[in-house]
Design a protein around this motif. Sequence first.
Motif: not given
Length: 480
Positions: A124-130, A228-241
């Motif tokens: 999911g993180f790769f999806f958002i990043s790209l 992107l790092l703020i999103f991943r490590f501060i918001i920490r969303p569930d990106l499994s979908k």
Amino acid sequence: MKLKDNKIYRYIMIPLCIAMCFFGRFIPAPTGLTSDAMGVLFIFLGSLILWLTIGIDWPSLLCIFALAFLENFSFDTVLSKSFGNSTFIFLLFTFVCTYALSKTSLIKRVAIGFISSKLAKRSGFFFISLFLLAVLILGLFISPSVLFVIILPILNEVFEIAHIEKGEKAGKVLMMGLGFTVSISSGMTPIAHVFPVLAMNAAHVEVSPLAYMGMAIPVGLIAFVLMLLIFRFIIRPDLSKLTNVDTSSLEEDLPKISAKEITILSIFFAVILLWIVPSFFKDSAPDFYKAINQYGTAMPPILGVLLLCIIRFDNKPIITIEDAFKNGVPWSALMMCAATLVLGVALTNDAVGIKAFLQNNLGASLSMVGAVGLLIIFTVWAALQTNLSSNMVTATLVSTVAASIVAASGAALEIPVLASLIGMLASFAFATPPSMPHIAIVAGSDYCDTKNVLIYGSILMLVTIVVACLVGYPLGTLLM
């Protein structure tokens, strides 16, 4: 009720601002200032109030009109320095070229291509990043509002395909990421982006597109990665979908690339090459550099528009001037650009005397602040104001004041670099709905709200200030 709709404001403040523009020159001037200096300052102040509270269209025309009545100016001078300025022409025809580009499937094709790649399906993180990287790349050449409007339907389809519900952190990150990335990209190049150009003209400096991009693109890329790092490590969303999302339905909707689209892309990139390639030969082939550079930055987009109007497909031109001027040109922004061009000339005109007054009266006190102090003051000011009010006013006001004060203080600051940073930061609007139209849409969406935008937009704003000072300024001094 908005100020521009408030009857008391319209009946009192608007006439007062108009009076300031026309009668400010008759107010007794302090020692060291001329009557024209008072006139310019009051025109600036009256226009600024109207820009912040009413709009940027007719107040800009008022500014141009009022300047023509000053002793050291005339209508011919004012018109040649505003609507006749090569920067105005450069922006006008660049917007026409990008309008033609926006009519192709390229923007959607690039965005969908990124999120359909094998790398995007890894997590999911790769999806958002790209997905956001595609937006960032496209934003280098497309105006922010146009890009956001084109990409938003793709994002909404992603929400539907991935079954992301309203209120989920994944949706919040994608929606905020789209808005924030569009803002970052709009500060990374002067192509179809008015804020850097306004800032440089307000400071009365010239910076080549290549030099500006050499400074702003690295800053934008660092800010993008940190976002992107703020999103991943501060918001920490569930990106499994978003892992291994099936985007085949999006790809099926894309039309085949046509010869018309290929022609538009070829013309657009030829325009860009004419802007940046000559700079590579400035030292190695100075004659070639001078031969191309002598025509200025307005020549390539004019040539591009001519080709777009002359070349025909299905017995129709690729674009018509009438259609492009009606649907592809932000006339209010260009009107303000014209006003700030001539206002910058007036504020720095030796006969007017404002620059000499500042140097004589403020130079000694400001020199104690030091170059680093002034750099921090003006970058923080630009970042804060652009997140609270008009980007155009920010670029113009902060650059004008910065150029005058730095010159007065004698600080060891490179004014072209400082103006470029201010123009870049004026584009980096993230934190409040008034900052940019697309941020207002993000804050009002079902997947995000004003509080989220304020919190994470403010964090990103602080990040961009630090990156601008620590990376942008040193890079700029090497390139400009």
